[in-house]
Structure formats: C-alpha cells, structure tokens
Design an enzyme around this catalytic site. Structure first.
Site, PDB file in Angstrom:
ATOM      1  N   GLU A 164       6.902   5.385  -2.457  1.00 17.33           N
ATOM      2  CA  GLU A 164       8.309   5.061  -2.702  1.00 17.33           C
ATOM      3  C   GLU A 164       8.517   3.582  -2.990  1.00 17.33           C
ATOM      4  OE1 GLU A 164      11.181   8.136  -0.293  1.00 17.33           O
ATOM      5  OE2 GLU A 164      10.772   6.178   0.546  1.00 17.33           O
ATOM      6  N   CYS A 177      -1.139   5.636   5.544  1.00 16.69           N
ATOM      7  CA  CYS A 177      -1.352   4.481   6.419  1.00 16.69           C
ATOM      8  C   CYS A 177      -2.351   4.860   7.504  1.00 16.69           C
ATOM      9  CB  CYS A 177      -0.033   4.038   7.043  1.00 16.69           C
ATOM     10  SG  CYS A 177      -0.169   2.529   8.035  1.00 16.69           S
ATOM     11  N   CYS A 196       6.047   6.357  14.092  1.00 23.28           N
ATOM     12  CA  CYS A 196       6.064   6.454  12.636  1.00 23.28           C
ATOM     13  C   CYS A 196       5.148   7.584  12.194  1.00 23.28           C
ATOM     14  CB  CYS A 196       5.604   5.121  12.044  1.00 23.28           C
ATOM     15  SG  CYS A 196       5.315   5.170  10.279  1.00 23.28           S
ATOM     16  N   GLY A 216       2.286   1.648   3.878  1.00 25.34           N
ATOM     17  CA  GLY A 216       0.998   1.004   4.039  1.00 25.34           C
ATOM     18  C   GLY A 216       1.066  -0.367   4.691  1.00 25.34           C
ATOM     19  N   GLU A 217      -0.085  -0.871   5.075  1.00 27.36           N
ATOM     20  CA  GLU A 217      -0.246  -2.217   5.634  1.00 27.36           C
ATOM     21  C   GLU A 217      -0.761  -3.133   4.523  1.00 27.36           C
ATOM     22  OE1 GLU A 217      -0.598  -5.588   6.992  1.00 27.36           O
ATOM     23  OE2 GLU A 217       0.157  -4.221   8.541  1.00 27.36           O
ATOM     24  N   SER A 241       5.263  -8.114   4.977  1.00 31.92           N
ATOM     25  CA  SER A 241       5.446  -7.606   6.337  1.00 31.92           C
ATOM     26  C   SER A 241       4.137  -7.007   6.834  1.00 31.92           C
ATOM     27  CB  SER A 241       6.549  -6.547   6.356  1.00 31.92           C
ATOM     28  OG  SER A 241       6.662  -5.969   7.641  1.00 31.92           O
ATOM     29  N   SER A 250       5.926  -6.982  12.304  1.00 29.34           N
ATOM     30  CA  SER A 250       6.424  -5.764  12.955  1.00 29.34           C
ATOM     31  C   SER A 250       5.980  -5.805  14.414  1.00 29.34           C
ATOM     32  CB  SER A 250       5.870  -4.521  12.254  1.00 29.34           C
ATOM     33  OG  SER A 250       6.377  -4.419  10.943  1.00 29.34           O
ATOM     34  N   HIS A 271       7.922  -4.866  17.727  1.00 28.45           N
ATOM     35  CA  HIS A 271       8.298  -3.593  18.356  1.00 28.45           C
ATOM     36  C   HIS A 271       8.078  -3.512  19.865  1.00 28.45           C
ATOM     37  CE1 HIS A 271       8.814  -2.467  14.260  1.00 28.45           C
ATOM     38  NE2 HIS A 271       7.530  -2.365  14.005  1.00 28.45           N
ATOM     39  N   ASN A 278      15.715   5.528  13.943  1.00 27.53           N
ATOM     40  CA  ASN A 278      16.341   6.653  13.252  1.00 27.53           C
ATOM     41  C   ASN A 278      15.495   7.894  13.524  1.00 27.53           C
ATOM     42  OD1 ASN A 278      18.045   8.111  11.608  1.00 27.53           O
ATOM     43  ND2 ASN A 278      17.046   7.486   9.714  1.00 27.53           N
ATOM     44  N   CYS A 288      15.483  13.321  -0.960  1.00 22.31           N
ATOM     45  CA  CYS A 288      14.106  13.215  -1.466  1.00 22.31           C
ATOM     46  C   CYS A 288      13.062  13.344  -0.369  1.00 22.31           C
ATOM     47  CB  CYS A 288      13.916  11.883  -2.198  1.00 22.31           C
ATOM     48  SG  CYS A 288      14.844  11.789  -3.734  1.00 22.31           S
TER      49      CYS A 288
END
Length: 382
Positions: free
Chosen positions: A96, A116, A123, A170-171, A202, A224, A226, A302, A345
């Site tokens: 995407e 990933c 995730c 991806g990373e 990122s 990231s 968290h 989310n 989508c």
C-alpha cells in the site's frame, strides 16, 4: 510473479547510477539528467515521448532499458481526501501507498517491504511473515505513481507531494540499500526535490543500521517505541530483545547529533488499554526520554479481530498526554483519516496488510507532515 524483461529499469537509478549507465552504453553523462527529468518530473515511461533526446538514443534505450513502476491494482479516495493505492510488485505481492492531504501539505506514506519479519504483537502484518524486499524502483515507484495520478510536477510550488514518510509496510532499515537509493531520488532536484527535513524514515530500532544511516543520508528519523521499559517492549516489539532501549536510544541520539543542526527524534507510541497507558508508564517514559531531544506522537490503538488489545479510553489518553506535557515534552494525539477506504480495501491486501498498522501509519504520517513547519523550538524538550 511479474515477468522480468531483463532490461535495466531506469526508474530506480540514482543520478550517479544513471550517469554510469549512460557511460556503459557509450553516451554522454549529461543525458542522465535529461532522462531523469522526463521520468521523475513528468512521469514519462515511453522513450519516444522524450522529445529532447535524439531518435537514435531513444531507439538504443528501447533496446536495453525500460521505465517500469509497480502495477496499480486499485486507487481509492476517501471522503476526507486521503488516497490509497494498492500496487503489485515484481514478487507478486501487493503493498500500500497512502497520500494524506492537510492544507498546503501532502504527505505520502511509502512501503519498503512486502510483509514484515519483526512480528510486533499488536500488528498482524508481522504474523503474515516476510515476503520480499522492494527494489529501489518499487520504492520510488510509489512516489512516481502518486505524482502521475495528481498530474503534478515535483519542482513547482503547488506540487501535490510535499512530504514523504517511510512508514508503510516493512522495516525500512532491513531493506537498507534500496531505501537509501529511493530516498536520495526523493531529495534529488532531478528526482522529486523534497527537502531533507520533509523525508522521514520510521524504524522499530535496527541499531546497526541506524548507526550506518548517517554515513549515507540526512533525513528525519522516527522511532516506533510503544513501551517505556524493556520488559514490556520485549513483549510488544520482539526486536527489543536484541537491541534494548538503552542501546537503541543511544544510537538514535548519535544519528540525530550527526546531522549537525537542531533536529529532534519523533517518538511513535501506540496506546494499548491497560498495557502501556497507565500513569506509571508515563512516568517511566518521562525518565526514559529525558536525555533525548524528541517530540511524541500518541497513537490510540485501532482494534482488529483477535488482536487481544483494546483502545484506551479518551480520559486515559488525555491523562497520559497531560503528564508528558507537564514534564516539558511536545506531545500530540492524532485520529485516523481515510477510514472509509481502509475498510473498502482491507480484503484486497488482507494477506499482507492489517488495519492496525494502517491506522498507526495514517495518524503518525499526518502528525509528521504537520510537524515540519509548525513546532516551535521552545515547545520541544531538549
């Protein structure tokens, strides 16, 4: 799989690589700049359309080269103006690309890998496993596709894409060479001419590659995070077991200081109910980041099916934000845009993309875009 033609794909070549290519076919180096402008400024993929290039050279290029971006599977536009492209890359996987407009800014969120390998617990993309690294042409091709869609010329003041964030699938640091090449094209005046302050990478924290980054490029960095401690981050981001927080933040500070100007790290923090949203977590975060010039994006989770996590209450989020503010940090909380096309989508890329990561990216991208011009130095903890 998309069949390879065996020709050199000029789309992903940096200026230096393009000059070497023209050397290799017995042509003058200045041709590199001519062709790059046609490709990146005007979205041209047909050599016959390059009218300031001789017919003989056009015929030579058709025989040994091509301009080929990812295949556009779908393009959707949200009611709030957010756009999303699903594109198929050479491996056959779909990734995407998301465009988020905000006033005079337009931020493009670009993917670096299909799938990933990091397996972050909140995730589901990671649960699908790693499929492939994108080529430099497939990374920059996402910018090329979006630019063509808008009919926008990169060098003009009214261009559609003003910011790019490597915050898609991806990373990025695990596809280092291709991502570096693509980011150079984003900033090159023969490419898209985007300011280095408006290109952001990122990462979840691949320490050796963060240290390598400053040797190759100067872009903004987002982490990231968290979690405010190693025990919790080990659960949420398994990569932390290899590169714990002390080592990770030291590498981020080294990178930021190497830029030689006042730049701050962006901290991304997905908030999970009763997991990392309590007062004690905010207190730990204040202590953890005290020596790191940064701003913080709080990203409410989310939920997606079977995730095992929930979004915190608005009161919990505000309380967390207030504690960080009181300690002197610049903190923002953002909401998702483009939710209507997210749902539409989701099934198309369900095997390689999950709703939670999209939400996280949309929110953080919007804040990163707004951050470039508006955050006063006094509002950022240093």
């Amino acid at each position: 799989m998309i069949a390879s033609t065996g020709k050199t794909n000029l789309l992903g070549l940096t200026q230096q690589e393009m000059e070497k290519f023209f050397d290799s076919i017995g042509e003058k180096r200045f041709r590199a700049g001519q062709v790059m402008k046609w490709i990146h400024h005007f979205g041209v993929d047909d050599f016959d359309a390059m009218t300031n290039v001789s017919k003989a050279l056009r015929e030579k290029l058709k025989a040994c080269a091509e301009v080929r971006g990812p295949e556009v599977v779908s393009e959707d536009i949200s009611s709030d103006g957010t756009r999303k492209w699903v594109v198929r890359v050479e491996s056959g996987s779909c990734v995407e690309t998301v465009y988020i407009p905000q006033g005079k800014r337009g931020t493009l969120c670009v993917s670096s890998q299909a799938g990933c390998a990091l397996d972050c617990s909140f995730c589901s993309t990671g649960k699908q496993g790693f499929n492939s690294n994108l080529t430099a042409a497939e990374v920059i091709g996402q910018v090329w596709i979006a630019n063509k869609s808008f009919g926008s010329v990169p060098a003009t003041v009214d261009r559609a894409i003003t910011n790019v964030v490597m915050m898609g699938m991806g990373e990025p640091l695990l596809n280092f060479d291709n991502v570096i090449a693509a980011m150079h094209l984003m900033m090159d005046d023969l490419g898209y001419g985007i300011s280095k302050r408006r290109v952001t990478l990122s990462t979840s924290g691949v320490v050796p590659m963060i240290d390598e980054l400053s040797k190759h490029i100067d872009v903004s960095l987002a982490l990231s995070l968290h979690a405010p401690n190693d025990a919790l981050r080990n659960q949420l981001v398994p990569l932390n077991k290899k590169y714990p927080l002390k080592v990770l933040l030291e590498s981020c500070r080294r990178y930021m200081s190497s830029l030689g100007e006042k730049r701050v790290l962006t901290i991304e923090y997905t908030m999970l109910k009763d997991i990392n949203d309590k007062v004690e977590h905010a207190v730990e975060m204040i202590e953890l980041l005290k020596d790191t010039p940064c701003k913080i994006n709080l990203i409410p989770f989310n939920p997606f099916p079977h995730s095992g996590y929930e979004r915190p209450s608005n009161n919990a989020i505000r309380r967390f934000q207030d504690l960080l503010h009181q300690a002197g940090y610049n903190v923002t909380v953002r909401t998702t845009r483009g939710e209507d096309i997210d749902a539409a989508c989701g099934q198309l890329v369900g095997q390689v993309m999950d709703r939670t990561r999209r939400s996280e990216r949309y929110i953080a991208v919007r804040e990163l875009s707004a951050d470039v011009d508006t955050a006063p130095a006094a509002a950022t903890r240093t």
